[in-house]
Motif scaffolding. Structure first.
Motif, mmCIF file in Angstrom:
data_model
loop_
_atom_site.group_PDB
_atom_site.id
_atom_site.type_symbol
_atom_site.label_atom_id
_atom_site.label_comp_id
_atom_site.label_asym_id
_atom_site.label_seq_id
_atom_site.Cartn_x
_atom_site.Cartn_y
_atom_site.Cartn_z
ATOM 1 N N ASN A 163 48.706 29.345 9.206
ATOM 2 C CA ASN A 163 49.663 28.237 9.317
ATOM 3 C C ASN A 163 49.672 27.674 10.728
ATOM 4 O O ASN A 163 49.700 26.464 10.916
ATOM 5 C CB ASN A 163 51.078 28.711 8.982
ATOM 6 C CG ASN A 163 51.338 28.681 7.493
ATOM 7 O OD1 ASN A 163 50.506 28.208 6.728
ATOM 8 N ND2 ASN A 163 52.481 29.174 7.082
ATOM 9 N N LYS A 166 46.718 25.606 11.011
ATOM 10 C CA LYS A 166 46.816 24.479 10.079
ATOM 11 C C LYS A 166 47.692 23.354 10.614
ATOM 12 O O LYS A 166 47.389 22.193 10.480
ATOM 13 C CB LYS A 166 47.431 25.007 8.772
ATOM 14 C CG LYS A 166 46.712 24.547 7.555
ATOM 15 C CD LYS A 166 47.358 24.942 6.246
ATOM 16 C CE LYS A 166 48.020 26.253 6.072
ATOM 17 N NZ LYS A 166 48.498 26.486 4.705
ATOM 18 N N TYR A 167 48.815 23.729 11.219
ATOM 19 C CA TYR A 167 49.783 22.716 11.641
ATOM 20 C C TYR A 167 49.734 22.427 13.143
ATOM 21 O O TYR A 167 50.703 21.986 13.737
ATOM 22 C CB TYR A 167 51.196 23.127 11.192
ATOM 23 C CG TYR A 167 51.259 23.241 9.680
ATOM 24 C CD1 TYR A 167 51.215 22.089 8.895
ATOM 25 C CD2 TYR A 167 51.284 24.475 9.048
ATOM 26 C CE1 TYR A 167 51.218 22.172 7.511
ATOM 27 C CE2 TYR A 167 51.287 24.568 7.664
ATOM 28 C CZ TYR A 167 51.252 23.416 6.906
ATOM 29 O OH TYR A 167 51.241 23.500 5.536
ATOM 30 N N ASP A 190 52.782 28.678 18.347
ATOM 31 C CA ASP A 190 51.800 27.590 18.330
ATOM 32 C C ASP A 190 52.334 26.360 19.041
ATOM 33 O O ASP A 190 53.528 26.254 19.311
ATOM 34 C CB ASP A 190 51.370 27.262 16.888
ATOM 35 C CG ASP A 190 52.490 26.662 16.047
ATOM 36 O OD1 ASP A 190 53.035 25.625 16.437
ATOM 37 O OD2 ASP A 190 52.802 27.237 14.980
ATOM 38 N N ILE A 203 62.440 26.898 4.671
ATOM 39 C CA ILE A 203 61.009 26.995 4.905
ATOM 40 C C ILE A 203 60.338 28.177 4.185
ATOM 41 O O ILE A 203 59.167 28.152 3.865
ATOM 42 C CB ILE A 203 60.764 27.013 6.440
ATOM 43 C CG1 ILE A 203 59.437 26.422 6.754
ATOM 44 C CG2 ILE A 203 60.900 28.362 7.061
ATOM 45 C CD1 ILE A 203 59.453 24.953 6.661
ATOM 46 N N ARG A 209 57.765 22.546 1.264
ATOM 47 C CA ARG A 209 56.909 22.062 2.348
ATOM 48 C C ARG A 209 57.627 20.934 3.054
ATOM 49 O O ARG A 209 58.290 20.127 2.405
ATOM 50 C CB ARG A 209 55.617 21.476 1.805
ATOM 51 C CG ARG A 209 54.688 22.496 1.187
ATOM 52 C CD ARG A 209 54.234 21.946 -0.115
ATOM 53 N NE ARG A 209 52.985 22.544 -0.554
ATOM 54 C CZ ARG A 209 52.577 22.443 -1.799
ATOM 55 N NH1 ARG A 209 53.304 21.801 -2.684
ATOM 56 N NH2 ARG A 209 51.445 22.982 -2.153
ATOM 57 N N VAL A 210 57.451 20.856 4.363
ATOM 58 C CA VAL A 210 58.077 19.775 5.113
ATOM 59 C C VAL A 210 57.379 18.469 4.740
ATOM 60 O O VAL A 210 58.013 17.469 4.433
ATOM 61 C CB VAL A 210 57.973 20.021 6.629
ATOM 62 C CG1 VAL A 210 58.538 18.844 7.403
ATOM 63 C CG2 VAL A 210 58.688 21.314 6.991
ATOM 64 N N SER A 215 50.443 19.295 3.899
ATOM 65 C CA SER A 215 50.133 20.643 3.418
ATOM 66 C C SER A 215 48.937 20.607 2.460
ATOM 67 O O SER A 215 48.012 21.409 2.556
ATOM 68 C CB SER A 215 51.369 21.236 2.730
ATOM 69 O OG SER A 215 51.003 22.248 1.846
ATOM 70 N N GLY A 220 47.017 23.742 1.698
ATOM 71 C CA GLY A 220 48.161 24.655 1.525
ATOM 72 C C GLY A 220 48.612 24.757 0.084
ATOM 73 O O GLY A 220 48.432 23.838 -0.710
ATOM 74 N N THR A 221 49.224 25.901 -0.243
ATOM 75 C CA THR A 221 49.743 26.092 -1.604
ATOM 76 C C THR A 221 51.273 26.042 -1.620
ATOM 77 O O THR A 221 51.875 25.983 -2.690
ATOM 78 C CB THR A 221 49.324 27.470 -2.161
ATOM 79 O OG1 THR A 221 49.890 28.479 -1.303
ATOM 80 C CG2 THR A 221 47.831 27.637 -2.223
ATOM 81 N N GLY A 222 51.892 26.132 -0.449
ATOM 82 C CA GLY A 222 53.354 26.146 -0.397
ATOM 83 C C GLY A 222 53.923 27.528 -0.681
ATOM 84 O O GLY A 222 55.132 27.698 -0.838
ATOM 85 N N GLY A 224 52.611 30.472 1.110
ATOM 86 C CA GLY A 224 52.280 31.393 2.201
ATOM 87 C C GLY A 224 53.491 32.053 2.853
ATOM 88 O O GLY A 224 53.530 33.280 2.998
ATOM 89 N N LEU A 225 54.476 31.258 3.219
ATOM 90 C CA LEU A 225 55.630 31.830 3.918
ATOM 91 C C LEU A 225 56.514 32.665 2.998
ATOM 92 O O LEU A 225 57.108 33.648 3.441
ATOM 93 C CB LEU A 225 56.464 30.716 4.569
ATOM 94 C CG LEU A 225 55.889 30.078 5.831
ATOM 95 C CD1 LEU A 225 56.866 29.068 6.410
ATOM 96 C CD2 LEU A 225 55.548 31.128 6.880
HETATM 97 P P1 ADP Z 1 51.708 25.766 2.959
HETATM 98 O O1 ADP Z 1 50.681 26.283 2.041
HETATM 99 O O2 ADP Z 1 52.203 24.389 2.589
HETATM 100 O O3 ADP Z 1 51.316 25.882 4.400
HETATM 101 P P2 ADP Z 1 53.726 27.789 3.550
HETATM 102 O O4 ADP Z 1 54.664 28.493 2.624
HETATM 103 O O5 ADP Z 1 52.778 28.621 4.315
HETATM 104 O O6 ADP Z 1 52.996 26.692 2.679
HETATM 105 O O7 ADP Z 1 54.595 26.940 4.575
HETATM 106 C C1 ADP Z 1 55.623 26.106 4.080
HETATM 107 C C2 ADP Z 1 55.756 24.870 4.949
HETATM 108 O O8 ADP Z 1 56.259 25.245 6.234
HETATM 109 C C3 ADP Z 1 54.460 24.133 5.248
HETATM 110 O O9 ADP Z 1 54.136 23.209 4.236
HETATM 111 C C4 ADP Z 1 54.783 23.431 6.552
HETATM 112 O O10 ADP Z 1 55.501 22.238 6.292
HETATM 113 C C5 ADP Z 1 55.729 24.402 7.238
HETATM 114 N N1 ADP Z 1 55.066 25.277 8.243
HETATM 115 C C6 ADP Z 1 54.663 26.550 8.065
HETATM 116 N N2 ADP Z 1 54.141 27.059 9.195
HETATM 117 C C7 ADP Z 1 54.213 26.078 10.107
HETATM 118 C C8 ADP Z 1 53.836 25.966 11.501
HETATM 119 N N3 ADP Z 1 53.282 26.995 12.158
HETATM 120 N N4 ADP Z 1 54.070 24.790 12.122
HETATM 121 C C9 ADP Z 1 54.648 23.753 11.469
HETATM 122 N N5 ADP Z 1 55.017 23.786 10.172
HETATM 123 C C10 ADP Z 1 54.810 24.930 9.499
#
Ligand code: ADP
Length: 268
Positions: A163, A166-167, A190, A203, A209-210, A215, A220-222, A224-225
């Protein structure tokens, strides 16, 4: 209800002297039911989107687009990307369901952050390199093992570092660790896009997802977190986040140090 005893006179019949009212608060049950329904709806939607796209492009190819080499190449690339998205989604869903079904087993083994990181290092370093991001990992050599299985710990590191890359478009990704008493602290920092304050409480929800388009674009799959939160909390740890829009994010994990003798066989 009065049960009439035919052997007793009217005076001696046993009549109820009170009533017991049993009430259940179904608010939480309703909420859980709603969460489940939303989840099924989300999964179906997430699966249908790439499938619809694959179906459409396959049909167009069969209808003649395959004769044009440039179109064929373009459509096949889209089909490949969407297939990979489906695969990632299914992998994440299986991970989530495995973790949910084995909640109590999560703390039975232990692992070292250094070892877990080595396992995912090739993937993360090449990913960071491709985006020209600096990757700084500082793990003290005397960091004790944490009470979590090695695969799960690798999964936490992978999801959070992926992540971070990615971001983030420019700058640095940092992973550092420290220990205080019986807790190991991990910090993932980051210099990426950051997360708006109003999104922070949601989140860790599945599929939240923001920026959906961003994503998707990043593969992204939404999920991960939510996987990370499940693993960390299921192992009696804590996860936290601070973020500033446009400046970057810091994810923190507090993980309990493993008891002596809990060290996972493979890592002794
Ligand atoms: P995704 O597969 O969309 O990355 P996650 O569950 O990993 O799904 O994360 C959910 C959302 O949180 C992401 O879509 C993104 O909007 C936000 N996000 C996660 N990690 C970060 C990061 N390090 N910096 C900015 N936004 C993040």
């Amino acid at each position: 209800r009065v049960q009439v005893n035919p052997f007793l006179g009217e005076q001696d019949q046993i009549r109820p002297r009170g009533a017991v009212i049993v009430g259940y608060d179904v608010t939480e049950l309703r909420r859980l039911e709603q969460v489940r329904t939303d989840f099924v709806g989300n999964v179906s939607h997430e699966l249908r989107t790439p499938l619809t796209s694959i179906k459409g492009f396959v049909e167009t190819l069969l209808d003649g687009a395959a004769d044009d080499p440039a179109l064929r190449e373009r459509f096949l690339t889209i089909i490949q990307r969407e297939t990979l998205r489906l695969q990632r989604l299914i992998d994440d869903l299986l991970t989530l369901s495995r973790i949910e079904n084995r909640r109590t087993d999560l703390v039975v083994s232990s692992s070292r952050v250094q070892v877990a990181y080595e396992k995912i290092k090739p993937v993360i370093s090449s990913y960071a390199k491709a985006k020209e991001l600096e990757l700084v990992v500082e793990l003290p050599s005397d960091l004790p093992a944490v009470a979590m299985g090695p695969d799960l710990l690798s999964q936490v590191l992978l999801n959070l570092l992926e992540n971070a890359v990615k971001y983030t478009t420019t700058g640095k990704i940092e992973l550092s660790a420290s220990q205080k008493d019986s807790v190991v602290y991990l910090e993932f920092k980051d210099t990426g896009c950051g997360i708006p304050e109003q999104d922070l409480p949601r989140i860790f929800e599945r599929f939240y997802r923001v920026d959906k388009a961003r994503s998707r674009e990043q593969g992204g799959t939404g999920l991960g977190l939510s996987i990370v939160k499940h693993i960390v909390e299921g192992s009696n740890g804590k996860i936290g986040i601070t973020s500033r829009l446009g400046l970057g994010s810091v994810f923190t994990c507090e993980l309990p140090v493993a008891e002596q003798g809990e060290l996972y066989e493979k890592e002794k």
